[in-house]
Design a protein around this motif. Structure first.
Motif, mmCIF file in Angstrom:
data_model
loop_
_atom_site.group_PDB
_atom_site.id
_atom_site.type_symbol
_atom_site.label_atom_id
_atom_site.label_comp_id
_atom_site.label_asym_id
_atom_site.label_seq_id
_atom_site.Cartn_x
_atom_site.Cartn_y
_atom_site.Cartn_z
ATOM 1 N N TYR A 134 0.858 -1.184 0.000
ATOM 2 C CA TYR A 134 0.000 0.000 0.000
ATOM 3 C C TYR A 134 0.888 1.225 0.000
ATOM 4 N N PHE A 176 3.806 9.659 -3.952
ATOM 5 C CA PHE A 176 4.899 8.708 -3.657
ATOM 6 C C PHE A 176 6.063 8.993 -4.593
ATOM 7 N N GLY A 177 7.243 8.540 -4.211
ATOM 8 C CA GLY A 177 8.428 8.699 -5.054
ATOM 9 C C GLY A 177 8.530 7.540 -6.028
ATOM 10 N N VAL A 178 8.912 7.858 -7.245
ATOM 11 C CA VAL A 178 9.032 6.807 -8.256
ATOM 12 C C VAL A 178 10.056 5.740 -7.863
ATOM 13 N N PRO A 179 11.233 6.124 -7.346
ATOM 14 C CA PRO A 179 12.187 5.079 -6.954
ATOM 15 C C PRO A 179 11.598 4.100 -5.946
ATOM 16 N N GLU A 180 10.835 4.631 -4.993
ATOM 17 C CA GLU A 180 10.242 3.716 -4.011
ATOM 18 C C GLU A 180 9.224 2.796 -4.679
ATOM 19 N N LEU A 181 8.402 3.350 -5.529
ATOM 20 C CA LEU A 181 7.435 2.504 -6.228
ATOM 21 C C LEU A 181 8.150 1.391 -6.985
ATOM 22 N N ALA A 235 11.075 0.131 -6.465
ATOM 23 C CA ALA A 235 11.679 -0.837 -5.547
ATOM 24 C C ALA A 235 10.621 -1.798 -5.012
ATOM 25 N N ARG A 236 9.437 -1.264 -4.726
ATOM 26 C CA ARG A 236 8.369 -2.146 -4.210
ATOM 27 C C ARG A 236 7.863 -3.079 -5.316
ATOM 28 N N ARG A 260 9.759 -4.220 -7.721
ATOM 29 C CA ARG A 260 10.789 -5.264 -7.814
ATOM 30 C C ARG A 260 10.636 -6.283 -6.695
ATOM 31 N N ALA A 261 10.377 -5.784 -5.484
ATOM 32 C CA ALA A 261 10.251 -6.697 -4.337
ATOM 33 C C ALA A 261 9.092 -7.667 -4.561
ATOM 34 N N GLU A 297 13.895 8.102 0.942
ATOM 35 C CA GLU A 297 13.523 7.139 -0.076
ATOM 36 C C GLU A 297 14.686 6.191 -0.398
ATOM 37 N N LYS A 308 14.760 3.267 1.836
ATOM 38 C CA LYS A 308 13.730 2.270 1.508
ATOM 39 C C LYS A 308 14.158 1.425 0.316
ATOM 40 N N VAL A 309 14.612 2.117 -0.723
ATOM 41 C CA VAL A 309 14.997 1.389 -1.938
ATOM 42 C C VAL A 309 16.120 0.402 -1.635
ATOM 43 N N LEU A 337 14.692 -2.639 0.286
ATOM 44 C CA LEU A 337 13.860 -3.492 -0.568
ATOM 45 C C LEU A 337 14.708 -4.244 -1.576
ATOM 46 N N ASP A 338 15.692 -3.551 -2.140
ATOM 47 C CA ASP A 338 16.530 -4.219 -3.134
ATOM 48 C C ASP A 338 17.491 -5.216 -2.499
ATOM 49 N N GLY A 397 16.539 -7.228 -0.385
ATOM 50 C CA GLY A 397 15.757 -8.447 -0.243
ATOM 51 C C GLY A 397 14.569 -8.340 0.700
ATOM 52 N N ALA A 398 14.347 -7.154 1.269
ATOM 53 C CA ALA A 398 13.182 -6.983 2.141
ATOM 54 C C ALA A 398 11.900 -7.020 1.313
ATOM 55 N N ASP A 399 10.793 -7.390 1.980
ATOM 56 C CA ASP A 399 9.521 -7.460 1.266
ATOM 57 C C ASP A 399 8.635 -6.260 1.556
ATOM 58 N N GLU A 459 -1.706 -1.220 11.264
ATOM 59 C CA GLU A 459 -1.083 -1.317 9.946
ATOM 60 C C GLU A 459 -0.017 -2.405 9.941
ATOM 61 N N ARG A 519 0.023 -5.661 7.519
ATOM 62 C CA ARG A 519 1.128 -5.990 6.610
ATOM 63 C C ARG A 519 1.701 -7.371 6.927
#
Lengths: 230, 230
Positions: free
Chosen positions: A102, A107-112, A114-115, A117-118, B88, B91-92, B95-96, B98-100, B111, B115
């Motif tokens: 969610y 939102f930031g594009v890099p974070e999107l 990354a999510r 990809r995850a 950000e 976060k990236v 996630l990259d 290997g976090a989900d 929340e 999750r």
DNA sequence: GAGTGGGCGTAAAGATTGTGTAAACGAAAA
DNA sequence: TTTTCGTTTACACAATCTTTACGCCCACTC
């Protein structure tokens, strides 16, 4: 190319957001399908069979939670929700309806990415044996594993030998010029050293041709270059 | 009971946060294990075999990204990251690595629980895939239990030895480049130190090959990388 | 039709880089 | 303290790349 040509469905009514999300995904190598209503989105989801769904909750025609539940009734595909609603109850409702993640606007594009990809990583099929084997004569070249067999036996190729062979395979059948081979195998600055080609072509023939003196696959195009005849 | 007695490992150094997260999870029916350092957490992860990991990135003893990479080298379990860092890029990176999922402190318990449910729901699907034992020669590697046997005897591998082996197993048969091995085992910033690979490959061969001087499985691809031949 | 030169194949000797091995150090853990 | 582990340093050896040398074939010329 980190998204590896994944098929992604984007359901979002705001054309601006849809536009830049699509572009971001495409830049990373994704194949993007779009829908601007929930009804349309469900049809697309069923027909395109995407690997991932990005869903805006604020659709004009249907409740977003309803869309999630609908899709979850027949598919396990990862769903990332976009929403302007920051309330925790909204997040909980979407996640419990079946969403996998969610993200709050803006939102930031890099974070999107990354999510995305995850989620794709997790959903990826473990097996996947791509089977990218190239055959000619009694040889098999497995480009994924970087392995070469001649008459069933494993053949060891050096780095340059392998790069040369791989380049010829990529252009299978076509003539590859001296210049191009030098560029791809040795890199820039070696364009003149075409004698290397003769040396390494001989070594490849020695290892891969049944009769190295009369090559049947690794052919010379005098004055031009070489060619791999499959 | 919506967590259905799932085993959850919580790695968090702040006792207060650890306390209320534990309580929340237990109220929902989860079985919770705790660790207050990265090192302890890795041990717990290996021995308790949790279904999900909640990981605080700001640990006192180790870099959180490193903990993620370590676990990812042998396990697919869902990882939800908690962090005070809102950037950000943080976060990236997580996630990259290997976090989900990535949750910013302070977070709402509802929340977090939602999750957790989402991650457990997804992970529950491919249940049949257990029994992840990889064999080569007289060796057996149990990736789930992080155990290695050579000729029936248990072999002790250090952290780095195990990660290196696990990476090679994941790419079984394929050549893995120096760069990729360094990235996956040591993390970014170590790309140049390829000499480490030679040292640790020797140690693995010493422990796993029948004739370490002439390796039959842990093979060198000169100038390129290494390969595990199964 | 003998000479000539470019393009190619062959061979083998350097030169360079990559790899395996050993050993020692210091920090952290037991 | 002792042990374990990651890191660093040193060096010999092996694999690979590069350089050099030479012979062949063929087209072209005189």
């Amino acid at each position: 190319m980190s998204l590896a040509a994944a098929r992604i469905l984007l359901i979002e009514d705001d054309a601006v957001i849809r536009g830049f999300v699509r572009e971001s995904l495409q830049t990373e190598g994704g194949e993007v399908f779009e829908a601007d209503t929930g009804a349309r989105g469900l049809i697309e989801a069923a027909t395109r069979q995407p690997a991932l769904l990005i869903l805006d909750l604020g659709l004009p025609d249907r409740d977003g939670l309803d869309v999630i539940r609908d899709i979850r009734s027949w598919s396990q595909l990862p769903i990332i929700v976009l929403s302007a609603r920051t309330q925790e109850t909204a997040k909980v409702a979407a996640l419990d309806a079946g969403a996998d993640d969610y993200l709050i606007k803006p939102f930031g594009v890099p974070e999107l990415l990354a999510r995305v990809r995850a989620q794709l990583r997790r959903a990826a099929v473990p097996a996947g044996a791509a089977e990218a084997v190239f055959r000619f004569g009694s040889n098999e070249v497995d480009l994924a594993q970087r392995r070469v067999l001649h008459a069933g036996e494993e053949v060891h190729l050096t780095q340059l030998e392998y790069r040369l062979l791989a380049t010829l395979i990529r252009e299978q059948g076509r003539v590859v010029t001296h210049r191009q081979l030098m560029q791809e195998v040795w890199g820039p600055g070696y364009a003149e050293r075409t004698h290397y080609l003769r040396i390494y072509m001989k070594q490849l023939r020695e290892k891969l041709e049944d009769n190295p003196a009369q090559p049947a696959f690794l052919l010379t195009e005098t004055g031009v270059g070489y060619r791999l005849q499959a």
